[in-house]
Write a protein that holds these residues in place. Structure first.
Motif, PDB file in Angstrom:
ATOM      1  N   GLU A  92       0.916  -1.217   0.143  1.00  0.00           N
ATOM      2  CA  GLU A  92       0.054  -0.002  -0.048  1.00  0.00           C
ATOM      3  C   GLU A  92       0.920   1.462  -0.003  1.00  0.00           C
ATOM      4  O   GLU A  92       1.842   1.155   0.542  1.00  0.00           O
ATOM      5  N   LEU A  93       0.220   2.236  -0.765  1.00  0.00           N
ATOM      6  CA  LEU A  93       1.222   3.474  -0.556  1.00  0.00           C
ATOM      7  C   LEU A  93       1.240   3.949   0.979  1.00  0.00           C
ATOM      8  O   LEU A  93       0.046   3.948   1.657  1.00  0.00           O
ATOM      9  N   PRO A  99      -1.481   9.926  -4.564  1.00  0.00           N
ATOM     10  CA  PRO A  99      -1.365   8.685  -5.464  1.00  0.00           C
ATOM     11  C   PRO A  99      -1.069   9.603  -6.856  1.00  0.00           C
ATOM     12  O   PRO A  99      -0.512   8.965  -7.602  1.00  0.00           O
ATOM     13  N   ILE A 102       2.632   9.511  -8.186  1.00  0.00           N
ATOM     14  CA  ILE A 102       3.323   8.473  -8.714  1.00  0.00           C
ATOM     15  C   ILE A 102       3.701   8.726 -10.073  1.00  0.00           C
ATOM     16  O   ILE A 102       2.991   9.050 -10.891  1.00  0.00           O
TER      17      ILE A 102
ATOM     18  N   HIS C  64       0.382  -1.198  -5.238  1.00  0.00           N
ATOM     19  CA  HIS C  64      -0.335  -0.312  -4.201  1.00  0.00           C
ATOM     20  C   HIS C  64      -1.278  -0.790  -3.360  1.00  0.00           C
ATOM     21  O   HIS C  64      -2.114   0.019  -3.211  1.00  0.00           O
TER      22      HIS C  64
END
Lengths: 393, 393, 393, 393
Positions: A92-93, A99, A102, C64
């Protein structure tokens, strides 16, 4: 038998699991790597192909060089994964990352690729989520799977070879194949930059590829796979979904960018009379039943006839071009000229290797399903019996 | 969904069971019979086609004109079974009958048919045991199955039509298709003796068929199937065996005598540049995403794009000729000139109908597998949602 | 959906590929590792379980923290592989090594294991080639697969829990389950050494396990899996192989050492009257249709009824005993007392975790097959609709 | 191999198609009819069973008493179809008929049947649309399929028999089985009203059945299937879904009203120690490897051991009772006491026949998949080789 593949183009690895192989089959990483290397060769490949050298690791199902009967798992590691861990990682970020920050996100679908429809289907806004999987990178492990299948075919006295018969309208002289075995063909094309039997045609193909590259365009072609040494009677006419040609057609069309398939003289059959198409049946004491010709490509009624299987597939030009195509940004809905993700101008020689391996798998699978195949020795003995039996029929 | 078929050419009946259809789908014998009749039509069929009129009986799974959700069984009775009961009956032969006295035994395999290899494979000496099943007679129930699939597609706003594009090198003018819907195409070809869109070409085809017949020869051709109204995203790129084009190719090759398949401009892609092959992506508020052209035949990455699917198959000339081919008697091993079992000189128009129906099945099956399809109303609603969703993507 | 597993007990890694998951499903290594740890727990495990801590690496299909729609590959590395590379390596043996010098070869099959028959089937003389795969070590990745399935069920509002109901005849008091949700049950058993709801029974089980260990014997038991929150109508009665209970039974019996399965009150139904077995149907405005009892275990006609699924499996005592059993050396044909490969005296608690996960997979798979499941949001919406629809039916 | 079945309980016919049988297998309607008759027998059947005598017609795939290799279609006609044509016909209702006037509509679901959930799932308001297919009537053709499978097993030297071991808690004395072959067991139970090996228990079962009938109640029981003569090594441990016991469990649970399955001593294994459960391995020159006992029921590691397979299934009491259960009318939502559709008080003896046949199919299928099975003679030879090979292993 069955197999699954997994892996994204810039993920840590490609993986495949093959289930149902007979035990006691010799399998080595060396042989698979040789086929992987052939897939990476051929004139017209971009820079990426030259820096990467794919090698396989056998992580299950093989011990001391032989299959155990248990599933075989193969891994091809991506060398440049270290540069992509943040972009493609499974974790997971972290919460403090936006996001949108990225890198290498894609909102511009390329015509001819799965980008747009794949994004719709799976609900992705970053089309990287599509192209990482729809990429022909996946064919690496399909070649690995086919290489294992070829090891099996080899033990059973069956040879398979692929070659390029046409690129952007330049056709190889098919008469050069006459009288040559699969092994002889392989010896010739292995050293040809276009995996082509005809040096003259090949030279023109090389020129055409270079010109396409210069023009920022791409070109496609036709590949042919030949399978020799099969006994008669593999496949069946009794139910439509048991016909071997139907399975081979499906395999050929499952290769990225392939748009057609034909057997024997193929679409030429639409231009000929029955008396010019069918293969007369001969018999002599020594060889049993043979055919005067092989215009049907080794298959009648969905079954092998004992003649070589001859199957061709057509590959469209790679859809990623320097010369861009019109498309639409999915976020802004603004038209744009489609971007370039990779730079091969012609992948037909490489694709011929993929074709060889997916066909090898289907043939091996058809044999394993039809015969008693717990162990290689049993299978070998049965193929021999089948050859003898059909000869004496 | 799945289906099995059973039945020999001169047995009492052909049978099929279709499992997995949504409930509440309107299905009637009338509609199926209409398609069966089209299969029996077309210029060039032999006498048998003219005397038989196939009709279907729905014996399970449909009540008061609608599917129940339970398996649908369809039966097509063979009218001339009464003349074949002794020859083809299931009962053991009475002990006082010498098997060699059974009529119509066959020991002479016809080139191009399953006869020889089928006999080897299943251990038959009377090759009737092979040809009774390998006969294209079986496609009758495949058309019946496809007709049910078309009833489903019709409810979902999807149209499908097939037509003949080439017979023995005579090609229909494809520009006549431009701007025509599937329904409009059907209206034209329905009354054409060759199921061909181009009356001039059709007239030449008729002549060619008649000449082939006179010469005791047979001729093949190319058929094209067009599917309209599909939402984008049917099929998938994520695994090689989920690509819709691979499934359609398999279906096309599973038809008796078919030897090749191609999508969109097909093998022409080997002769063109990428910039001439791929279909640019357009967008407007009203229609959402569309394509400027449809050279890829409605499929990218193994998925429907929303454009019509265009797929062609090539059929070899029927292998049974008055003009005989060399073969070998399996008992005496004597060469002979292969005998005639039936007498169509050209079955391409009829085969186009079969192609339409096997493609219809694959499309319907792909949809039913992908969506929630217990009941037709649910399925309909989801297709509508999918269309709206992809438009707004 | 479908998945394959690969890996030998002392090979470099266990691998699994899961194909067909919806996209946008949250999947993390942490959650899978938690379930792997539960599988390694429970009273009665041998030393190996304590030193190893299995952890999973997600190498494909997740980015992610969310699934991409492409195949998910999971790897569990074996920590002690470094000690086994010579013994279990995939590479061919160097020519100067005598195969008989390989360490840890086994010619003595253990009763109750796959050793003898597996050796026959696959032609192995070193039975290590069998037991490396037939080992319950493989259930590690089946738990990993089930953990991903549980992540999906969780998103859909479906809970699943397993617990131990019996060990060597000591039965948990089932009345303690009454009125408890799956989550409440999990909270209780998670901290119990036998994953048992009943502390008194659990204490006796611990004693029995310790005694068995001391006696060099092993003991089995019964595990129960409960699935809550399912809509009615998963599975189907229309064809025998679409019944959900048949699939769950198959899953349960596919776990190593499981020898029986039952639903609801199970074999007790052979001792009761119909009026004591069937679950009366109730209805009220708010809840829709419910059942007065759940003696059939949540399944009627091969479909979920909306009541919790209750399914139990029986596990035989582990066949590897200190107290040896009579067997025969396959080389010398001499009788011997069977050797010990590992030393768990009771694996029932661990097996309950495996059972939970294989059942989770089957349920998730049945849902994914039945509904439109390209993306999680679509699937969620449909489950909600199904629940509403069945309530209003 | 694979098969599909179709047919509603009061429709014109039941149909099945079996695909994949070896050629040259003797199959006759007489043998199948014998098994169909056994399914209709047994104490406790209602009136319908007595008036109907099911007979099969072989309409495809068999010629002169032997299979052709092509699909086998079997039909069982419903004699009372003539009374149901209006109610159950496939044709659309005439426009002047009000659907509500159709006779024998059902809006009252019976607890324990598929009625309610099936109606929800497929969107039916007339629950007849469900129960016509969910009825155990369908098992007629499953017995026919199994009868063909038994013909194959018989040729291969494999015997199978089923018997009733328990009805409503009355258990047969299992020691009466000792030393008896499958054929001897069959000879005994064939003439017993409860298909039970123990005459004393059988007499009590008869009384219990009569009492249940009088009381308007129903009773269930346990059936056991024994398979003898199998070679070792059918099935496989290498992948979870290839275990033969998992397939047999699935088959058993796919029978209407079955709720559990167990192998060998089954759930008793939860009450015993390892040293009391596992079967010691013996060897002698003449017989090769044998087992001292057969507590595991002939299966280890998902493979046959060469000992008889012993598998039991539990059947719940038939849910249709004279003594009614509470339910809810789906139209009025009013509670009611569930109606009676048929009147068997105990179907356990009949169900034992169904169990025998579904198990026979799975065994035959596992053999056909594992060996070369184009023709019966090949298959026979291989089974013999396998038996010899495992003996000499």
């Amino acid at each position: 038998m069955r197999y699954l593949t997994a892996g994204e183009s810039h993920g840590p690895q490609l993986t495949t699991i093959i289930e149902g192989l007979p035990s006691l089959l010799p399998v080595t990483a060396e042989k698979i790597n040789y086929d992987l290397k052939r897939r990476q060769g051929g004139h017209g490949r971009g820079r990426r192909m030259q820096i990467e050298t794919d090698t396989v690791e056998i992580v299950s199902g093989v011990r001391h060089g032989q299959t155990l009967g248990s599933p075989v798992a193969l891994v091809v590691t991506n060398d440049d994964w270290k540069h992509w861990t943040k972009i493609m990682g499974a974790a997971e970020l972290p919460e403090d990352i936006d996001p949108s920050e990225i890198k290498r996100q894609i909102s511009r679908p390329r015509p001819g690729h799965a980008d747009l429809v794949g994004g719709m289907k799976y609900g992705h806004r970053d089309l990287r989520n599509v192209l990482e999987r729809s990429s022909a990178r996946e064919t690496t492990v399909r070649v690995a799977v086919g290489s294992v299948a070829k090891a099996l075919l080899n033990e059973l006295g069956i040879s398979i070879v692929s070659h390029v018969t046409e690129i952007v309208g330049i056709k190889a002289d098919s008469s050069l194949l006459e009288g040559k075995t699969a092994d002889e063909i392989r010896a010739i094309i292995e050293n040809d930059p276009c995996y082509c039997i005809d040096p003259e045609a090949s030279a023109k193909m090389v020129t055409a590829i270079d010109e396409a590259k210069k023009a920022g365009d791409s070109i496609g072609g036709v590949v042919e796979v030949i399978v020799e040494g099969l006994p008669a009677g593999i496949g069946s006419y009794v139910h439509y979904d048991r016909k071997l040609d139907a399975k081979l057609a499906s395999a050929m069309l499952s290769i990225n960018a392939f748009k057609g398939v034909e057997f024997g003289i193929g679409f030429e059959m639409a231009r000929k009379k029955g008396s010019e198409v069918h293969d007369e049946i001969l018999w002599d004491e020594e060889k049993g039943y043979t055919r005067a010709t092989n215009r049907l490509g080794g298959l009648e009624g969905g079954m092998t006839t004992g003649m070589p299987i001859v199957v061709r597939g057509v590959m469209k030009p790679i859809p990623t071009l320097y010369k861009p195509l019109q498309s639409v940004d999915i976020e802004t809905k603004e038209p744009f000229k489609a971007s370039v993700e990779r730079s091969d101008s012609c992948a037909v020689p490489a694709a011929s290797i993929v074709a060889e391996h997916v066909i090898a798998w289907e043939i091996a699978n058809a044999i394993v399903e039809q015969f008693h195949s717990d162990q290689l020795p049993q299978l070998k003995a049965q193929l021999d019996e089948m050859r003898q039996y059909t000869k004496e029929y």
